[in-house]
Write a protein that holds these residues in place. Structure first.
Motif, PDB file in Angstrom:
ATOM      1  N   LYS A  23       0.869  -1.175   0.000  1.00 49.65           N
ATOM      2  CA  LYS A  23       0.000   0.000   0.000  1.00 49.65           C
ATOM      3  C   LYS A  23       0.898   1.214   0.000  1.00 49.65           C
ATOM      4  O   LYS A  23       1.851   1.298   0.768  1.00 49.65           O
ATOM      5  CB  LYS A  23      -0.901   0.016   1.237  1.00 49.65           C
ATOM      6  CG  LYS A  23      -2.017  -0.996   1.154  1.00 49.65           C
ATOM      7  CD  LYS A  23      -3.028  -0.762   2.244  1.00 49.65           C
ATOM      8  CE  LYS A  23      -4.240  -1.632   2.032  1.00 49.65           C
ATOM      9  NZ  LYS A  23      -5.329  -1.272   2.916  1.00 49.65           N
ATOM     10  N   ASP A  24       0.620   2.133  -0.885  1.00 48.76           N
ATOM     11  CA  ASP A  24       1.430   3.334  -1.015  1.00 48.76           C
ATOM     12  C   ASP A  24       0.825   4.450  -0.158  1.00 48.76           C
ATOM     13  O   ASP A  24       0.201   5.372  -0.659  1.00 48.76           O
ATOM     14  CB  ASP A  24       1.513   3.752  -2.478  1.00 48.76           C
ATOM     15  CG  ASP A  24       2.647   4.720  -2.736  1.00 48.76           C
ATOM     16  OD1 ASP A  24       3.515   4.847  -1.870  1.00 48.76           O
ATOM     17  OD2 ASP A  24       2.649   5.337  -3.815  1.00 48.76           O
ATOM     18  N   CYS A  25       0.980   4.292   1.146  1.00 54.95           N
ATOM     19  CA  CYS A  25       0.440   5.275   2.079  1.00 54.95           C
ATOM     20  C   CYS A  25       1.357   5.359   3.300  1.00 54.95           C
ATOM     21  O   CYS A  25       2.331   4.627   3.405  1.00 54.95           O
ATOM     22  CB  CYS A  25      -0.981   4.924   2.493  1.00 54.95           C
ATOM     23  SG  CYS A  25      -1.123   3.373   3.388  1.00 54.95           S
TER      24      CYS A  25
ATOM     25  N   TRP B  47      -2.548  -2.169   7.812  1.00 61.80           N
ATOM     26  CA  TRP B  47      -3.076  -2.273   6.457  1.00 61.80           C
ATOM     27  C   TRP B  47      -4.488  -2.832   6.414  1.00 61.80           C
ATOM     28  O   TRP B  47      -5.275  -2.460   5.562  1.00 61.80           O
ATOM     29  CB  TRP B  47      -2.171  -3.138   5.595  1.00 61.80           C
ATOM     30  CG  TRP B  47      -0.957  -2.427   5.085  1.00 61.80           C
ATOM     31  CD1 TRP B  47      -0.600  -1.133   5.294  1.00 61.80           C
ATOM     32  CD2 TRP B  47       0.059  -2.985   4.275  1.00 61.80           C
ATOM     33  NE1 TRP B  47       0.578  -0.849   4.679  1.00 61.80           N
ATOM     34  CE2 TRP B  47       1.005  -1.974   4.037  1.00 61.80           C
ATOM     35  CE3 TRP B  47       0.283  -4.242   3.733  1.00 61.80           C
ATOM     36  CZ2 TRP B  47       2.140  -2.186   3.273  1.00 61.80           C
ATOM     37  CZ3 TRP B  47       1.408  -4.447   2.973  1.00 61.80           C
ATOM     38  CH2 TRP B  47       2.330  -3.427   2.740  1.00 61.80           C
TER      39      TRP B  47
ATOM     40  N   CYS C 108      -6.723   0.097   6.865  1.00 58.98           N
ATOM     41  CA  CYS C 108      -6.404   1.252   6.028  1.00 58.98           C
ATOM     42  C   CYS C 108      -7.342   1.292   4.812  1.00 58.98           C
ATOM     43  O   CYS C 108      -7.584   0.267   4.178  1.00 58.98           O
ATOM     44  CB  CYS C 108      -4.944   1.134   5.580  1.00 58.98           C
ATOM     45  SG  CYS C 108      -4.435   2.364   4.385  1.00 58.98           S
TER      46      CYS C 108
ATOM     47  N   HIS D  77      -6.810   2.629   1.873  1.00 53.05           N
ATOM     48  CA  HIS D  77      -6.104   2.673   0.591  1.00 53.05           C
ATOM     49  C   HIS D  77      -6.075   1.297  -0.073  1.00 53.05           C
ATOM     50  O   HIS D  77      -6.142   0.270   0.582  1.00 53.05           O
ATOM     51  CB  HIS D  77      -4.666   3.185   0.798  1.00 53.05           C
ATOM     52  CG  HIS D  77      -4.621   4.551   1.380  1.00 53.05           C
ATOM     53  ND1 HIS D  77      -4.417   4.782   2.725  1.00 53.05           N
ATOM     54  CD2 HIS D  77      -4.775   5.765   0.801  1.00 53.05           C
ATOM     55  CE1 HIS D  77      -4.434   6.083   2.953  1.00 53.05           C
ATOM     56  NE2 HIS D  77      -4.654   6.700   1.799  1.00 53.05           N
ATOM     57  N   ASP D  78      -5.958   1.304  -1.397  1.00 51.89           N
ATOM     58  CA  ASP D  78      -5.938   0.060  -2.164  1.00 51.89           C
ATOM     59  C   ASP D  78      -4.538  -0.544  -2.218  1.00 51.89           C
ATOM     60  O   ASP D  78      -3.534   0.158  -2.090  1.00 51.89           O
ATOM     61  CB  ASP D  78      -6.412   0.309  -3.607  1.00 51.89           C
ATOM     62  CG  ASP D  78      -7.892   0.603  -3.670  1.00 51.89           C
ATOM     63  OD1 ASP D  78      -8.618   0.168  -2.759  1.00 51.89           O
ATOM     64  OD2 ASP D  78      -8.324   1.249  -4.642  1.00 51.89           O
TER      65      ASP D  78
ATOM     66  N   THR E 271      -1.422  -2.397  -4.197  1.00 55.32           N
ATOM     67  CA  THR E 271      -0.777  -2.370  -5.500  1.00 55.32           C
ATOM     68  C   THR E 271       0.089  -3.616  -5.614  1.00 55.32           C
ATOM     69  O   THR E 271       0.743  -4.008  -4.655  1.00 55.32           O
ATOM     70  CB  THR E 271       0.096  -1.107  -5.657  1.00 55.32           C
ATOM     71  OG1 THR E 271      -0.726   0.041  -5.474  1.00 55.32           O
ATOM     72  CG2 THR E 271       0.742  -1.045  -7.024  1.00 55.32           C
TER      73      THR E 271
ATOM     74  N   SER F 208      -8.867  -3.907  -3.312  1.00 50.92           N
ATOM     75  CA  SER F 208      -9.367  -3.430  -2.029  1.00 50.92           C
ATOM     76  C   SER F 208      -9.036  -4.355  -0.867  1.00 50.92           C
ATOM     77  O   SER F 208      -8.959  -3.901   0.269  1.00 50.92           O
ATOM     78  CB  SER F 208     -10.884  -3.224  -2.106  1.00 50.92           C
ATOM     79  OG  SER F 208     -11.506  -4.451  -2.462  1.00 50.92           O
TER      80      SER F 208
END
Length: 93
Positions: free
Chosen positions: A15-17, A24, A27, A29-30, A32, A49
């Protein structure tokens, strides 16, 4: 950006966050994916997701890559010319 790796050759997902890996699951965010495709080029896919969906996609890509013949043109030449005699080959050439 922390990544989670699967067995060798399957790829990674992340996850790019700013959230740590331990958070996670909560979280928003999606995920990758990052893997090498059949042409040995690095590929990224985003928009997963759930972790299970990301792992399922990586597994499917890995199975497709393993099932694909490595060098189909060589196999085709062997099938065509393997049992051919030399004089037949030279006549065709």
């Amino acid at each position: 950006m922390a990544t989670k790796s699967l067995p060798h050759g399957m790829g990674t997902f992340y996850k790019d966050c700013e959230h740590p890996q331990s958070r996670w699951s909560k979280c928003p965010h999606d995920y990758t994916l990052r893997y090498r495709n059949a042409g040995r080029k690095q590929t990224e896919e985003a928009g997963f997701s759930a972790q299970e969906k990301a792992i399922a996609r990586l597994t499917a890509v890995h199975q497709e890559k393993k099932a694909a013949p490595r060098n189909r043109s060589k196999a085709d030449r062997i099938q065509k010319y393997g049992a051919m005699q030399f004089r037949e080959y030279t006549a065709e050439w």
